[in-house]
Design a protein around this motif. Structure first.
Motif, short mmCIF file in Angstrom:
data_model
loop_
_atom_site.label_atom_id
_atom_site.label_comp_id
_atom_site.label_asym_id
_atom_site.label_seq_id
_atom_site.Cartn_x
_atom_site.Cartn_y
_atom_site.Cartn_z
N PHE A 105 0.81 -1.21 0.00
CA PHE A 105 0.00 0.00 0.00
C PHE A 105 0.85 1.27 0.00
O PHE A 105 0.32 2.37 0.13
CB PHE A 105 -0.94 0.00 1.20
N SER A 110 -4.02 1.22 -2.24
CA SER A 110 -5.13 0.92 -1.35
C SER A 110 -6.04 2.13 -1.15
O SER A 110 -7.27 2.01 -1.19
CB SER A 110 -4.59 0.46 0.01
N SER A 114 -9.97 2.52 -2.19
CA SER A 114 -10.99 2.91 -1.21
C SER A 114 -11.84 4.06 -1.75
O SER A 114 -13.07 4.06 -1.63
CB SER A 114 -10.33 3.31 0.11
N THR A 261 -2.04 -5.68 -6.35
CA THR A 261 -2.66 -5.06 -5.18
C THR A 261 -4.05 -4.54 -5.50
O THR A 261 -4.99 -4.68 -4.70
CB THR A 261 -1.79 -3.90 -4.66
N VAL A 265 -7.37 -5.68 -3.53
CA VAL A 265 -8.15 -4.69 -2.78
C VAL A 265 -9.57 -4.61 -3.32
O VAL A 265 -10.52 -4.43 -2.55
CB VAL A 265 -7.46 -3.32 -2.82
N ALA A 270 -8.95 -3.46 2.11
CA ALA A 270 -7.56 -3.22 2.51
C ALA A 270 -7.17 -4.17 3.63
O ALA A 270 -7.71 -4.11 4.73
CB ALA A 270 -7.40 -1.77 2.96
#
Length: 346
Positions: A105, A110, A114, A261, A265, A270
């Motif tokens: 992250f 991340s 989000s 990643t 995610v 996360a």
């Protein structure tokens, strides 16, 4: 002394570690599938798997089969795949950036994911055509593109990339908080926060296939560049002197880790500390050569997250603890132990 060292070298060889790791991972998934309120055992899980693969009938009820095949097994397998991918990204970033505290992250991926997810859930951007997972994936890619652009404009060095990642993380974290604070109601806020803390509760075989394919491609790419990663550990100048195309390899591996990643995610939220702690544990076992380190770290990450997720969904049943919270509770003490051991060696 010689026998002791040779014995240690023997059990640390790939002939021993990797098959043992695969057996332990398979056993962990099988056992995790049977843990829960329903009275199911490993033999039941095996019979359902054989049945679904075209073998004889399992003899279980449809509800029992559904619990194993549709709920618990895909969740356990997805936990393993996500753990492997996060550990893989941690290995690459810690070596590439020469920073023992780097994790998946650090590039703002991340935080971008989000923000993308929150825009879908709270603001309804693209609602109907773009789901939460797709929004998170697009947000992660946008964040990484911004980090890559800022880092290249600033000079493209390792330090500049890290600083750009920190800036992007703060930016997208602030955007996420702003959107939730301004536009979300209480129910939406609770759902978003639970997802942001990490959750594998909505796992499906489609998620397993998507994440598994990306993690597999990322693992192969990292193994093919294991020699370059070894060279990066001695610094960019040394890597360049050894014939490594520093800029090209760095960008390629950063893209790989960002994609892995982002996909993780987008399906699980996360999940921290896996990419931070497990690479250190793998180095303590097999050393720093990436030809050994990459497969070992992925196996450890997979096993670790299977058991942490199992604990997260059962320790406060019938409620479920976000898996990101559980990894932090386990990861922080483990990381402190690793730091203390490394400090004693130095």
């Amino acid at each position: 002394m010689t026998r002791t060292r040779s014995g240690i070298a023997g059990w640390r060889s790939p002939v021993v570690i990797w098959p043992a790791g695969l057996v332990l991972l398979t056993t962990s998934i099988a056992v995790a599938t049977t843990i829960g309120p329903s009275d199911l055992g490993p033999s039941d899980a095996l019979s359902v798997i054989v049945d679904r693969l075209g073998g004889p009938d399992s003899g279980l009820t449809r509800i029992a089969e559904s619990i194993i095949w549709d709920l618990r097994l895909p969740r356990a397998v997805l936990a393993a795949v996500c753990g492997a991918g996060l550990a893989l990204c941690g290995v690459v970033l810690q070596s590439l950036l020469r920073n023992p505290l780097a994790d998946p992250f650090v590039l703002g991926v991340s935080s971008g994911a989000s923000t993308g997810a929150v825009m879908i859930v709270v603001l309804g951007v693209g609602a109907g055509s773009v789901g939460l997972a797709s929004g998170a994936f697009l947000g992660a890619l946008f964040a990484f593109g911004l980090v890559l652009l800022l880092g290249m404009v600033a000079g493209g060095t390792t330090e500049r990339m890290i600083l750009a990642g920190i800036a992007a993380t703060q930016l997208f974290s602030a955007l996420t908080s702003f959107i939730v604070f301004v536009a979300a109601d209480a129910e939406q806020t609770r759902g978003v926060l639970f997802w942001l803390l990490g959750s594998l509760s909505n796992s499906s075989w489609r998620d397993v296939a998507a994440v598994g394919a990306v993690v597999l491609i990322g693992t192969v790419a990292c193994l093919l560049t294991a020699g370059s990663l070894d060279a990066f550990m001695f610094g960019e100048d040394s890597a360049r002197a050894l014939g490594v195309s520093v800029l090209r390899v760095r960008i390629a591996l950063l893209v790989v880790t960002a994609l892995v990643t982002a996909v993780i995610v987008s399906t699980s939220g996360a999940i921290g500390f896996v990419g931070l702690v497990l690479p250190h544990a793998a180095r303590a076992i097999v050393g720093t050569r990436h030809g050994m380190l990459v497969p070992t770290a992925t196996l450890l990450g997979a096993i670790f997250l299977v058991w942490v997720d199992t604990a997260a969904r059962t320790m406060i049943a019938p409620q479920e603890l976000p898996v990101g919270v559980a990894t932090a509770l386990v990861g922080v003490p483990a990381f402190v132990v690793i730091l203390l051991r490394r400090g004693r060696r130095t």
